[in-house]
Write a protein that holds these residues in place. Sequence first.
Motif, PDB file in Angstrom:
ATOM      1  N   TYR A  60       4.005  11.734 -26.960  1.00  0.00           N
ATOM      2  CA  TYR A  60       4.380  11.763 -25.546  1.00  0.00           C
ATOM      3  C   TYR A  60       5.557  10.810 -25.348  1.00  0.00           C
ATOM      4  O   TYR A  60       5.497   9.659 -25.770  1.00  0.00           O
ATOM      5  CB  TYR A  60       3.202  11.318 -24.677  1.00  0.00           C
ATOM      6  N   GLU A  64       7.621  14.421 -21.805  1.00  0.00           N
ATOM      7  CA  GLU A  64       7.705  15.508 -22.774  1.00  0.00           C
ATOM      8  C   GLU A  64       6.690  15.284 -23.890  1.00  0.00           C
ATOM      9  O   GLU A  64       6.502  14.159 -24.354  1.00  0.00           O
ATOM     10  CB  GLU A  64       9.119  15.557 -23.349  1.00  0.00           C
ATOM     11  N   THR A  66       5.777  16.573 -27.708  1.00  0.00           N
ATOM     12  CA  THR A  66       6.281  17.315 -28.864  1.00  0.00           C
ATOM     13  C   THR A  66       5.327  17.176 -30.045  1.00  0.00           C
ATOM     14  O   THR A  66       4.687  16.148 -30.234  1.00  0.00           O
ATOM     15  CB  THR A  66       7.676  16.831 -29.297  1.00  0.00           C
ATOM     16  N   THR A  68       5.324  17.554 -34.219  1.00  0.00           N
ATOM     17  CA  THR A  68       6.224  17.579 -35.369  1.00  0.00           C
ATOM     18  C   THR A  68       5.414  17.678 -36.650  1.00  0.00           C
ATOM     19  O   THR A  68       4.455  16.922 -36.848  1.00  0.00           O
ATOM     20  CB  THR A  68       7.095  16.305 -35.410  1.00  0.00           C
ATOM     21  N   THR A  73       9.453  21.460 -35.277  1.00  0.00           N
ATOM     22  CA  THR A  73       9.171  20.799 -34.001  1.00  0.00           C
ATOM     23  C   THR A  73       8.822  21.842 -32.948  1.00  0.00           C
ATOM     24  O   THR A  73       9.452  22.900 -32.881  1.00  0.00           O
ATOM     25  CB  THR A  73      10.391  19.996 -33.509  1.00  0.00           C
ATOM     26  N   TRP A  74       7.828  21.508 -32.123  1.00  0.00           N
ATOM     27  CA  TRP A  74       7.410  22.334 -31.008  1.00  0.00           C
ATOM     28  C   TRP A  74       7.359  21.464 -29.749  1.00  0.00           C
ATOM     29  O   TRP A  74       7.180  20.256 -29.835  1.00  0.00           O
ATOM     30  CB  TRP A  74       6.005  22.892 -31.231  1.00  0.00           C
ATOM     31  N   ARG A  75       7.447  22.093 -28.580  1.00  0.00           N
ATOM     32  CA  ARG A  75       7.344  21.390 -27.296  1.00  0.00           C
ATOM     33  C   ARG A  75       6.197  22.015 -26.506  1.00  0.00           C
ATOM     34  O   ARG A  75       6.105  23.249 -26.404  1.00  0.00           O
ATOM     35  CB  ARG A  75       8.640  21.510 -26.515  1.00  0.00           C
ATOM     36  N   SER A  77       4.138  23.535 -23.599  1.00  0.00           N
ATOM     37  CA  SER A  77       4.434  24.242 -22.353  1.00  0.00           C
ATOM     38  C   SER A  77       3.250  24.168 -21.395  1.00  0.00           C
ATOM     39  O   SER A  77       3.422  24.347 -20.196  1.00  0.00           O
ATOM     40  CB  SER A  77       4.818  25.692 -22.629  1.00  0.00           C
ATOM     41  N   PHE A  86       2.101  25.268 -27.437  1.00  0.00           N
ATOM     42  CA  PHE A  86       3.350  24.679 -27.922  1.00  0.00           C
ATOM     43  C   PHE A  86       4.325  25.783 -28.287  1.00  0.00           C
ATOM     44  O   PHE A  86       3.988  26.697 -29.049  1.00  0.00           O
ATOM     45  CB  PHE A  86       3.090  23.789 -29.135  1.00  0.00           C
ATOM     46  N   VAL A  89      10.672  24.753 -31.004  1.00  0.00           N
ATOM     47  CA  VAL A  89      11.997  24.167 -30.782  1.00  0.00           C
ATOM     48  C   VAL A  89      12.800  24.419 -32.049  1.00  0.00           C
ATOM     49  O   VAL A  89      13.830  25.064 -32.036  1.00  0.00           O
ATOM     50  CB  VAL A  89      11.910  22.658 -30.467  1.00  0.00           C
TER      51      VAL A  89
END
Length: 130
Positions: A60, A64, A66, A68, A73-75, A77, A86, A89
């Motif tokens: 965090y 945001e 993420t 890893t 890498t993902w974010r 949603s 996720f 990215v």
Amino acid sequence: MFSIDDFAQLQFLVGRWRGESADGKPFFEEYDHPGPNLFQSHRYADESFAERTDGSTIAYDNGEVTSTWGEFTWRASSIGADSAVFEPVRAPSRFEWRRVDESTLEAHQRWTAEGKEQQHTIRMTRVIKI
């Protein structure tokens, strides 16, 4: 944008889990929450949880979230009390965690290959809650 309280809802991941990969081989993962801004995952060679073979993080930072894993890498949603989604990215697929019950977790992946959407769900069973 997420709050630190939203991020804390990922607590449902914490524990030791056993699952089966797409090829039918068992795997063993552990999720912990070593700090307010971080969850970690470690994969182990076997059910003894003695030899780490891989790992990832969920972090965090400024609203945001993420995830890893190696070069991927993902974010996030969405994050809820029993699920998290996720989006890629720098990764080949989207994934979602969903808590089925206290001892069952599902990881659902979606990706596109040769123009067709593909998906796979892995069901994990809690070995130990930490």
